[in-house]
Design a protein around this motif. Sequence first.
Motif, PDB file in Angstrom:
ATOM      1  N   LEU A  91     -21.145 -37.756  -8.539  1.00  0.00           N
ATOM      2  CA  LEU A  91     -20.121 -38.666  -9.049  1.00  0.00           C
ATOM      3  C   LEU A  91     -20.853 -39.959  -9.365  1.00  0.00           C
ATOM      4  O   LEU A  91     -21.195 -40.732  -8.470  1.00  0.00           O
ATOM      5  CB  LEU A  91     -19.037 -38.886  -7.993  1.00  0.00           C
ATOM      6  N   ASP A  92     -21.150 -40.199 -10.648  1.00  0.00           N
ATOM      7  CA  ASP A  92     -21.997 -41.342 -10.988  1.00  0.00           C
ATOM      8  C   ASP A  92     -21.227 -42.532 -11.551  1.00  0.00           C
ATOM      9  O   ASP A  92     -21.805 -43.603 -11.743  1.00  0.00           O
ATOM     10  CB  ASP A  92     -23.137 -40.941 -11.932  1.00  0.00           C
ATOM     11  N   GLN A  93     -19.927 -42.360 -11.795  1.00  0.00           N
ATOM     12  CA  GLN A  93     -19.055 -43.494 -12.119  1.00  0.00           C
ATOM     13  C   GLN A  93     -17.723 -43.256 -11.414  1.00  0.00           C
ATOM     14  O   GLN A  93     -17.159 -42.163 -11.501  1.00  0.00           O
ATOM     15  CB  GLN A  93     -18.825 -43.610 -13.631  1.00  0.00           C
ATOM     16  N   SER A  94     -17.233 -44.272 -10.708  1.00  0.00           N
ATOM     17  CA  SER A  94     -15.987 -44.106  -9.971  1.00  0.00           C
ATOM     18  C   SER A  94     -15.214 -45.411  -9.902  1.00  0.00           C
ATOM     19  O   SER A  94     -15.793 -46.467  -9.666  1.00  0.00           O
ATOM     20  CB  SER A  94     -16.261 -43.607  -8.548  1.00  0.00           C
ATOM     21  N   SER A  95     -13.895 -45.308 -10.106  1.00  0.00           N
ATOM     22  CA  SER A  95     -13.004 -46.454  -9.937  1.00  0.00           C
ATOM     23  C   SER A  95     -12.233 -46.371  -8.630  1.00  0.00           C
ATOM     24  O   SER A  95     -11.266 -47.098  -8.429  1.00  0.00           O
ATOM     25  CB  SER A  95     -12.028 -46.526 -11.122  1.00  0.00           C
ATOM     26  N   GLY A  96     -12.665 -45.470  -7.751  1.00  0.00           N
ATOM     27  CA  GLY A  96     -12.021 -45.300  -6.452  1.00  0.00           C
ATOM     28  C   GLY A  96     -11.198 -44.029  -6.396  1.00  0.00           C
ATOM     29  O   GLY A  96     -10.396 -43.751  -7.298  1.00  0.00           O
ATOM     30  N   PHE A 117     -25.034 -29.399   4.577  1.00  0.00           N
ATOM     31  CA  PHE A 117     -25.648 -30.498   5.320  1.00  0.00           C
ATOM     32  C   PHE A 117     -26.972 -30.855   4.668  1.00  0.00           C
ATOM     33  O   PHE A 117     -27.945 -30.122   4.771  1.00  0.00           O
ATOM     34  CB  PHE A 117     -25.855 -30.110   6.787  1.00  0.00           C
ATOM     35  N   ASP A 118     -26.997 -32.002   3.995  1.00  0.00           N
ATOM     36  CA  ASP A 118     -28.171 -32.445   3.260  1.00  0.00           C
ATOM     37  C   ASP A 118     -28.139 -33.968   3.240  1.00  0.00           C
ATOM     38  O   ASP A 118     -27.101 -34.570   2.951  1.00  0.00           O
ATOM     39  CB  ASP A 118     -28.144 -31.887   1.834  1.00  0.00           C
ATOM     40  N   ASP A 119     -29.282 -34.597   3.515  1.00  0.00           N
ATOM     41  CA  ASP A 119     -29.337 -36.061   3.554  1.00  0.00           C
ATOM     42  C   ASP A 119     -29.014 -36.701   2.215  1.00  0.00           C
ATOM     43  O   ASP A 119     -28.683 -37.880   2.148  1.00  0.00           O
ATOM     44  CB  ASP A 119     -30.724 -36.517   4.020  1.00  0.00           C
ATOM     45  N   GLU A 120     -29.133 -35.927   1.129  1.00  0.00           N
ATOM     46  CA  GLU A 120     -28.884 -36.479  -0.198  1.00  0.00           C
ATOM     47  C   GLU A 120     -27.424 -36.318  -0.632  1.00  0.00           C
ATOM     48  O   GLU A 120     -27.053 -36.782  -1.710  1.00  0.00           O
ATOM     49  CB  GLU A 120     -29.794 -35.801  -1.225  1.00  0.00           C
ATOM     50  N   VAL A 121     -26.603 -35.642   0.156  1.00  0.00           N
ATOM     51  CA  VAL A 121     -25.203 -35.430  -0.200  1.00  0.00           C
ATOM     52  C   VAL A 121     -24.339 -36.472   0.504  1.00  0.00           C
ATOM     53  O   VAL A 121     -24.437 -36.654   1.712  1.00  0.00           O
ATOM     54  CB  VAL A 121     -24.745 -34.006   0.176  1.00  0.00           C
ATOM     55  N   ASP A 122     -23.494 -37.145  -0.261  1.00  0.00           N
ATOM     56  CA  ASP A 122     -22.721 -38.280   0.244  1.00  0.00           C
ATOM     57  C   ASP A 122     -21.256 -37.963   0.523  1.00  0.00           C
ATOM     58  O   ASP A 122     -20.581 -38.741   1.202  1.00  0.00           O
ATOM     59  CB  ASP A 122     -22.799 -39.436  -0.757  1.00  0.00           C
ATOM     60  N   PHE A 123     -20.749 -36.876  -0.034  1.00  0.00           N
ATOM     61  CA  PHE A 123     -19.351 -36.495   0.142  1.00  0.00           C
ATOM     62  C   PHE A 123     -19.280 -35.180   0.905  1.00  0.00           C
ATOM     63  O   PHE A 123     -20.015 -34.248   0.610  1.00  0.00           O
ATOM     64  CB  PHE A 123     -18.658 -36.326  -1.215  1.00  0.00           C
ATOM     65  N   ASP A 124     -18.364 -35.111   1.869  1.00  0.00           N
ATOM     66  CA  ASP A 124     -18.194 -33.900   2.657  1.00  0.00           C
ATOM     67  C   ASP A 124     -17.261 -32.950   1.904  1.00  0.00           C
ATOM     68  O   ASP A 124     -16.110 -32.736   2.265  1.00  0.00           O
ATOM     69  CB  ASP A 124     -17.645 -34.249   4.035  1.00  0.00           C
ATOM     70  N   THR A 125     -17.781 -32.374   0.857  1.00  0.00           N
ATOM     71  CA  THR A 125     -17.005 -31.534  -0.050  1.00  0.00           C
ATOM     72  C   THR A 125     -16.973 -30.093   0.441  1.00  0.00           C
ATOM     73  O   THR A 125     -17.993 -29.559   0.870  1.00  0.00           O
ATOM     74  CB  THR A 125     -17.627 -31.583  -1.460  1.00  0.00           C
ATOM     75  N   VAL A 126     -15.813 -29.476   0.337  1.00  0.00           N
ATOM     76  CA  VAL A 126     -15.691 -28.038   0.598  1.00  0.00           C
ATOM     77  C   VAL A 126     -15.776 -27.297  -0.728  1.00  0.00           C
ATOM     78  O   VAL A 126     -15.164 -27.696  -1.710  1.00  0.00           O
ATOM     79  CB  VAL A 126     -14.365 -27.716   1.305  1.00  0.00           C
ATOM     80  N   THR A 138     -14.011 -26.878  -5.821  1.00  0.00           N
ATOM     81  CA  THR A 138     -14.242 -27.753  -4.681  1.00  0.00           C
ATOM     82  C   THR A 138     -13.040 -28.641  -4.422  1.00  0.00           C
ATOM     83  O   THR A 138     -12.181 -28.831  -5.293  1.00  0.00           O
ATOM     84  CB  THR A 138     -15.464 -28.665  -4.904  1.00  0.00           C
ATOM     85  N   ALA A 139     -13.003 -29.204  -3.228  1.00  0.00           N
ATOM     86  CA  ALA A 139     -11.962 -30.170  -2.890  1.00  0.00           C
ATOM     87  C   ALA A 139     -12.500 -31.146  -1.853  1.00  0.00           C
ATOM     88  O   ALA A 139     -13.338 -30.805  -1.022  1.00  0.00           O
ATOM     89  CB  ALA A 139     -10.716 -29.469  -2.355  1.00  0.00           C
ATOM     90  N   TRP A 140     -12.011 -32.360  -1.935  1.00  0.00           N
ATOM     91  CA  TRP A 140     -12.373 -33.429  -0.997  1.00  0.00           C
ATOM     92  C   TRP A 140     -11.203 -34.395  -0.890  1.00  0.00           C
ATOM     93  O   TRP A 140     -10.489 -34.631  -1.868  1.00  0.00           O
ATOM     94  CB  TRP A 140     -13.612 -34.173  -1.492  1.00  0.00           C
ATOM     95  N   LEU A 152     -21.916 -35.340  -4.848  1.00  0.00           N
ATOM     96  CA  LEU A 152     -20.742 -34.645  -4.354  1.00  0.00           C
ATOM     97  C   LEU A 152     -21.107 -33.369  -3.603  1.00  0.00           C
ATOM     98  O   LEU A 152     -20.428 -32.987  -2.651  1.00  0.00           O
ATOM     99  CB  LEU A 152     -19.818 -34.285  -5.521  1.00  0.00           C
ATOM    100  N   ILE A 153     -22.165 -32.716  -4.049  1.00  0.00           N
ATOM    101  CA  ILE A 153     -22.471 -31.395  -3.506  1.00  0.00           C
ATOM    102  C   ILE A 153     -23.909 -31.013  -3.867  1.00  0.00           C
ATOM    103  O   ILE A 153     -24.448 -31.468  -4.882  1.00  0.00           O
ATOM    104  CB  ILE A 153     -21.480 -30.346  -4.072  1.00  0.00           C
ATOM    105  N   ARG A 154     -24.526 -30.202  -3.002  1.00  0.00           N
ATOM    106  CA  ARG A 154     -25.794 -29.554  -3.329  1.00  0.00           C
ATOM    107  C   ARG A 154     -25.564 -28.056  -3.417  1.00  0.00           C
ATOM    108  O   ARG A 154     -24.935 -27.453  -2.546  1.00  0.00           O
ATOM    109  CB  ARG A 154     -26.855 -29.829  -2.272  1.00  0.00           C
ATOM    110  N   LEU A 155     -26.090 -27.461  -4.480  1.00  0.00           N
ATOM    111  CA  LEU A 155     -26.033 -26.022  -4.675  1.00  0.00           C
ATOM    112  C   LEU A 155     -27.448 -25.467  -4.663  1.00  0.00           C
ATOM    113  O   LEU A 155     -28.332 -25.992  -5.337  1.00  0.00           O
ATOM    114  CB  LEU A 155     -25.375 -25.683  -6.010  1.00  0.00           C
ATOM    115  N   ASP A 156     -27.665 -24.419  -3.890  1.00  0.00           N
ATOM    116  CA  ASP A 156     -28.917 -23.680  -3.978  1.00  0.00           C
ATOM    117  C   ASP A 156     -28.694 -22.517  -4.924  1.00  0.00           C
ATOM    118  O   ASP A 156     -27.903 -21.601  -4.633  1.00  0.00           O
ATOM    119  CB  ASP A 156     -29.362 -23.181  -2.603  1.00  0.00           C
ATOM    120  N   VAL A 157     -29.355 -22.572  -6.079  1.00  0.00           N
ATOM    121  CA  VAL A 157     -29.166 -21.581  -7.135  1.00  0.00           C
ATOM    122  C   VAL A 157     -30.370 -20.648  -7.133  1.00  0.00           C
ATOM    123  O   VAL A 157     -31.517 -21.090  -7.296  1.00  0.00           O
ATOM    124  CB  VAL A 157     -29.020 -22.263  -8.505  1.00  0.00           C
ATOM    125  N   THR A 158     -30.136 -19.366  -6.947  1.00  0.00           N
ATOM    126  CA  THR A 158     -31.218 -18.376  -6.929  1.00  0.00           C
ATOM    127  C   THR A 158     -31.253 -17.648  -8.261  1.00  0.00           C
ATOM    128  O   THR A 158     -30.258 -17.041  -8.685  1.00  0.00           O
ATOM    129  CB  THR A 158     -31.024 -17.376  -5.779  1.00  0.00           C
TER     130      THR A 158
END
Length: 209
Positions: A91-96, A117-126, A138-140, A152-158
């Motif tokens: 999420l690189d632009q947000s008005s809240g 769980f990743d240090d680079e992820v800022d939102f606890d997104t499901v 997803t939802a938050w 918002l999220i990290r995805l491991d893509v194989t």
Amino acid sequence: MKFLKTGMLLLLTCGLLTACGQTVPQETENNTVSVQETAEETVPETSDVAIPENKTYPDGTADIHVTVGSVEVSLDELKTNEYTVPVYVALDQSSGINYAEWGAFYDARCTVEQVPFDDEVDFDTVCSINAEKHFFWTAWASSNDNPYTGNLIRLDVTLPEDTKAGDVFAITYSPVSMADKPHVWNSSENDWVKDGTVGWTDGGITVTE
């Protein structure tokens, strides 16, 4: 800055989600809660849903803007990492916001797993992944408006083991869920999908020599 981590995830049934027509606010000790949509639903053969537009202001800014990461990776790196590539969605632009639902399609040749769980992820997104449809939703949610940006999220893509240089594996933002409902970006006073601008940039993985 970690501002949205919570130790409690409330996994709610489809009937309690905006994607299914209703929102039920919940609170945790740190005023943050995550919710999940059932991913097993399929897209109806016919639909009257109005697909939200990818909208920005004339200067390119938006009330809400999401960017799916674009990653370049070499064949040697792929082999070293067992063909798995991390991709962040930001999420690189947000008005809240105090509630969000959104999704994406990914290349059918890939498999995708959320890294919660990743240090680079800022939102606890499901994130709920439908492997058959190559789609995730997803939802938050939070009890307070959050003005911050971040991953918002990290995805491991194989990727498949027959991947070769020049292959491209797209990940494309979806403003409509498999429950045939539009994405949601709300604050306590604003529905940014209806009354503002919500834009996005697609991404994916490009394989180099």
